[in-house]
Design an enzyme around this catalytic site. Structure first.
Site, mmCIF file in Angstrom:
data_model
loop_
_atom_site.group_PDB
_atom_site.id
_atom_site.type_symbol
_atom_site.label_atom_id
_atom_site.label_comp_id
_atom_site.label_asym_id
_atom_site.label_seq_id
_atom_site.Cartn_x
_atom_site.Cartn_y
_atom_site.Cartn_z
ATOM 1 N N GLY A 120 51.220 42.215 49.599
ATOM 2 C CA GLY A 120 51.333 42.408 48.268
ATOM 3 C C GLY A 120 50.083 42.914 47.822
ATOM 4 O O GLY A 120 48.965 43.159 48.336
ATOM 5 N N GLN A 132 43.576 45.345 41.817
ATOM 6 C CA GLN A 132 43.023 45.630 43.090
ATOM 7 C C GLN A 132 43.030 47.381 43.325
ATOM 8 O O GLN A 132 42.214 47.771 44.243
ATOM 9 C CB GLN A 132 43.700 45.181 44.284
ATOM 10 C CG GLN A 132 43.731 43.697 44.481
ATOM 11 C CD GLN A 132 44.533 43.119 45.684
ATOM 12 O OE1 GLN A 132 45.888 43.092 45.469
ATOM 13 N NE2 GLN A 132 44.093 43.183 46.928
ATOM 14 N N CYS A 155 43.341 39.028 52.046
ATOM 15 C CA CYS A 155 43.299 39.919 50.937
ATOM 16 C C CYS A 155 42.747 41.354 51.055
ATOM 17 O O CYS A 155 41.642 41.304 51.841
ATOM 18 C CB CYS A 155 42.769 39.106 49.670
ATOM 19 S SG CYS A 155 42.843 40.280 48.039
ATOM 20 N N LEU A 156 43.154 42.407 51.035
ATOM 21 C CA LEU A 156 42.947 43.610 51.154
ATOM 22 C C LEU A 156 41.458 43.864 50.308
ATOM 23 O O LEU A 156 40.876 44.650 50.467
ATOM 24 C CB LEU A 156 43.965 44.624 50.454
ATOM 25 C CG LEU A 156 45.290 44.903 51.315
ATOM 26 C CD1 LEU A 156 46.265 45.570 50.871
ATOM 27 C CD2 LEU A 156 45.267 45.266 52.876
ATOM 28 N N HIS A 184 49.736 34.270 45.182
ATOM 29 C CA HIS A 184 48.244 35.023 45.265
ATOM 30 C C HIS A 184 48.181 36.236 44.393
ATOM 31 O O HIS A 184 47.097 36.397 43.909
ATOM 32 C CB HIS A 184 48.296 35.477 46.874
ATOM 33 C CG HIS A 184 47.395 36.139 47.273
ATOM 34 N ND1 HIS A 184 46.316 35.908 48.088
ATOM 35 C CD2 HIS A 184 46.625 37.610 46.864
ATOM 36 C CE1 HIS A 184 45.416 36.647 48.443
ATOM 37 N NE2 HIS A 184 45.808 37.726 47.747
ATOM 38 N N GLU A 185 49.173 37.194 44.419
ATOM 39 C CA GLU A 185 49.086 38.049 43.461
ATOM 40 C C GLU A 185 49.041 37.849 41.910
ATOM 41 O O GLU A 185 48.268 38.389 41.125
ATOM 42 C CB GLU A 185 50.541 39.236 43.780
ATOM 43 C CG GLU A 185 50.514 39.442 45.124
ATOM 44 C CD GLU A 185 49.403 40.267 45.545
ATOM 45 O OE1 GLU A 185 48.326 40.799 45.162
ATOM 46 O OE2 GLU A 185 49.215 39.932 47.106
ATOM 47 N N HIS A 201 45.489 37.296 41.041
ATOM 48 C CA HIS A 201 44.874 38.181 40.752
ATOM 49 C C HIS A 201 44.750 38.801 39.438
ATOM 50 O O HIS A 201 43.779 39.505 38.861
ATOM 51 C CB HIS A 201 45.159 39.631 41.757
ATOM 52 C CG HIS A 201 44.549 39.760 42.993
ATOM 53 N ND1 HIS A 201 43.604 39.721 43.520
ATOM 54 C CD2 HIS A 201 45.575 39.378 44.249
ATOM 55 C CE1 HIS A 201 43.217 39.859 44.765
ATOM 56 N NE2 HIS A 201 44.419 39.723 45.346
HETATM 57 NI NI NI Z 1 44.875 39.735 47.192
#
Ligand code: NI
Length: 154
Positions: free
Chosen positions: A47, A52, A91-92, A133-134, A137
């Site tokens: 995701g 991000q 998470c990236l 999670h997304e 963000h």
């Molecule tokens: Ni993330």
């Protein structure tokens, strides 16, 4: 399509609230295509949310490798949640860290697609976790804010 640079923890853009999308134009399509490519390029990503890549818009993409494939969410709204699971997340934007977070087991979400059409989706398991999670963000929330148990990533 092009890869976008992923912003990492410490950058204040990750902590801001993203704004709703109101123009469904080429710029949005390019953003969505770039996000999908960036997420896949990064390998571990299932995701990716627009903040991000430094864009404060309410947009995220997910692909958990199930029958849904890639799903694009614009101006998402979680309508209902059910149950609770402990999920191990990374998470990236938070490289090298993972941890367990409490998430709903199932949820219902409404969003717009890239044409501005509304859709609803019922998700469970990893897809539900990923949507939460997304979606976090978009409000400047990271999984590390919610971790109940932290581990080093191998
Ligand atoms: Ni993330």
């Amino acid at each position: 399509m092009a890869l976008r640079e992923i912003v990492t923890v410490g950058d204040e853009v990750l902590r801001k609230k993203a704004r709703e999308v109101n123009r469904f134009d080429d710029k949005l399509c390019i953003l969505l295509d770039d996000m999908a490519e960036t997420m896949k390029y990064e390998g571990r990503g299932i995701g990716l949310a627009a903040p991000q890549v430094g864009i404060l818009r309410r947009v995220f993409v997910v692909d958990v490798g199930d029958e849904h494939g890639l799903i694009e969410f614009i101006n998402p709204e979680i309508l209902s949640v059910e149950g609770e699971v402990l999920s191990e997340e990374g998470c990236l934007s938070v490289p090298g860290r993972s941890g367990c977070v409490k998430r709903p087991e199932r949820l219902k979400v409404r969003a717009l697609n890239r044409k501005g059409e509304t859709f609803e989706l019922e998700a469970e398991g990893i897809l539900a976790v990923c949507v939460c999670h997304e979606n976090d963000h978009l409000d400047g929330v990271l999984f590390i804010d919610k971790v109940v148990e932290q581990e080093e990533k191998d």
